[in-house]
Scaffold this motif. Structure first.
Motif, short mmCIF file in Angstrom:
data_model
loop_
_atom_site.label_atom_id
_atom_site.label_comp_id
_atom_site.label_asym_id
_atom_site.label_seq_id
_atom_site.Cartn_x
_atom_site.Cartn_y
_atom_site.Cartn_z
N PHE A 19 45.01 106.02 77.73
CA PHE A 19 44.03 105.29 78.33
C PHE A 19 44.52 104.39 79.41
O PHE A 19 45.40 104.04 79.30
N LEU A 20 43.45 103.87 80.19
CA LEU A 20 44.11 102.94 81.18
C LEU A 20 43.59 101.45 80.88
O LEU A 20 42.18 101.38 80.39
N CYS A 21 44.60 100.66 80.59
CA CYS A 21 44.10 99.25 80.26
C CYS A 21 43.44 98.55 81.24
O CYS A 21 43.93 98.62 82.35
N PRO A 22 42.22 98.12 81.03
CA PRO A 22 41.50 97.44 81.95
C PRO A 22 41.91 96.03 82.45
O PRO A 22 41.61 95.70 83.49
N ASN A 23 42.72 95.65 81.63
CA ASN A 23 43.44 94.05 81.99
C ASN A 23 44.72 94.25 83.01
O ASN A 23 44.71 93.54 83.87
N MET A 24 45.53 95.24 82.60
CA MET A 24 46.92 95.42 83.17
C MET A 24 46.89 96.27 84.06
O MET A 24 47.49 96.57 85.24
N PRO A 27 48.73 102.79 82.13
CA PRO A 27 48.41 103.71 81.15
C PRO A 27 48.95 103.47 79.92
O PRO A 27 50.12 102.83 79.78
N VAL A 28 48.21 103.45 78.77
CA VAL A 28 48.40 103.17 77.35
C VAL A 28 48.13 104.18 76.38
O VAL A 28 47.22 104.96 76.43
N GLN A 29 49.14 104.64 75.62
CA GLN A 29 49.03 105.56 74.86
C GLN A 29 48.38 105.11 73.12
O GLN A 29 48.96 104.08 72.64
N GLY A 30 47.13 105.55 72.99
CA GLY A 30 46.46 105.23 71.56
C GLY A 30 46.78 106.44 70.57
O GLY A 30 46.53 107.46 71.10
N GLU A 38 33.09 115.02 65.23
CA GLU A 38 32.11 115.18 64.20
C GLU A 38 30.60 114.44 64.52
O GLU A 38 29.68 115.08 64.16
N ASN A 39 30.61 113.56 65.43
CA ASN A 39 29.18 112.92 65.66
C ASN A 39 29.26 112.80 67.11
O ASN A 39 28.54 112.22 67.57
N GLY A 40 29.41 113.99 67.67
CA GLY A 40 29.02 114.22 69.02
C GLY A 40 29.81 113.55 70.28
O GLY A 40 29.83 113.65 71.42
N GLY A 41 31.06 113.12 69.66
CA GLY A 41 31.90 112.37 70.63
C GLY A 41 31.63 111.26 71.17
O GLY A 41 32.08 110.62 72.10
N GLU A 42 30.52 110.54 70.64
CA GLU A 42 30.05 109.09 70.77
C GLU A 42 30.86 108.02 70.01
O GLU A 42 30.25 106.85 69.86
N THR A 43 31.94 108.24 69.51
CA THR A 43 32.58 107.21 68.46
C THR A 43 33.69 106.48 69.42
O THR A 43 34.43 107.02 70.36
N TYR A 44 33.64 105.18 69.23
CA TYR A 44 34.52 104.47 69.74
C TYR A 44 35.42 103.85 68.59
O TYR A 44 35.03 103.23 67.67
N GLU A 45 36.76 103.45 68.80
CA GLU A 45 37.69 102.87 67.94
C GLU A 45 38.38 101.92 68.41
O GLU A 45 38.70 102.04 69.57
N GLY A 46 38.62 100.79 67.79
CA GLY A 46 39.51 99.73 68.34
C GLY A 46 40.91 100.01 68.41
O GLY A 46 41.38 100.64 67.36
N VAL A 47 41.55 99.81 69.26
CA VAL A 47 43.02 100.23 69.51
C VAL A 47 43.59 99.11 70.17
O VAL A 47 43.50 98.38 71.04
N VAL A 55 42.52 93.93 71.87
CA VAL A 55 41.77 95.42 71.22
C VAL A 55 40.82 95.68 72.25
O VAL A 55 40.23 94.87 72.76
N HIS A 56 41.10 96.87 72.52
CA HIS A 56 40.20 97.76 73.25
C HIS A 56 39.41 98.77 72.67
O HIS A 56 39.97 99.56 71.80
N MET A 57 38.00 99.08 72.79
CA MET A 57 37.12 100.09 72.19
C MET A 57 37.39 101.38 72.87
O MET A 57 36.90 101.40 74.08
N VAL A 58 38.07 102.36 72.62
CA VAL A 58 38.44 103.70 73.25
C VAL A 58 37.76 104.62 72.57
O VAL A 58 37.78 104.82 71.35
N ASN A 59 37.26 105.68 73.30
CA ASN A 59 36.55 106.92 72.95
C ASN A 59 37.92 108.21 72.60
O ASN A 59 38.62 108.16 73.64
N PRO A 60 38.05 108.33 71.31
CA PRO A 60 39.23 109.04 71.14
C PRO A 60 39.13 110.55 71.82
O PRO A 60 39.98 111.34 71.99
N ARG A 61 37.90 110.85 72.07
CA ARG A 61 37.83 112.40 72.63
C ARG A 61 38.08 112.15 74.45
O ARG A 61 38.68 113.08 74.98
#
Length: 69
Positions: A19-24, A27-30, A38-47, A55-61
Motif C-alpha cells: 500500500f502507499l503510505c499517505p504521509n510519506m 510503497p509499504v508492504q503489510g 469472508e465478509n465481502g472485502g469491506e474489512t480494514y486492519e491496522g498496519v 498505524v494505517h487502516m488498510v483493506n487487505p484485499r
C-alpha cells in the motif's frame, strides 16, 4: 503508483499487500492474517507503517487506506 492485490504465500495463510503510505508517499508492504474475503472485502486492519511509524487502516484485499478516495 498502483496498489498490488493481496498475495498469499505458498507455505502460510498470511496475505501480503503493498500500500502507499499517505504521509510519506512511498510503497509499504503489510502482512495480514487473512485477505478479508469472508465478509465481502469491506474489512480494514491496522498496519504499523515502516515508512512513517504510524498505524494505517488498510483493506487487505485492495490495499486501500481507510478514508482515501
Amino acid at each position: 503508483m498502483s496498489m498490488q492485490p493481496a498475495e498469499t504465500c505458498y507455505w502460510c495463510k498470511m496475505a501480503a499487500v503493498i500500500f502507499l503510505c499517505p504521509n510519506m508517499g512511498v510503497p509499504v508492504q503489510g502482512w495480514f492474517a487473512d485477505d478479508g474475503a469472508e465478509n465481502g472485502g469491506e474489512t480494514y486492519e491496522g498496519v504499523a507503517c515502516l515508512a512513517c511509524r504510524r498505524v494505517h487502516m488498510v483493506n487487505p484485499r485492495t490495499g486501500k487506506i481507510l478514508g482515501e478516495s
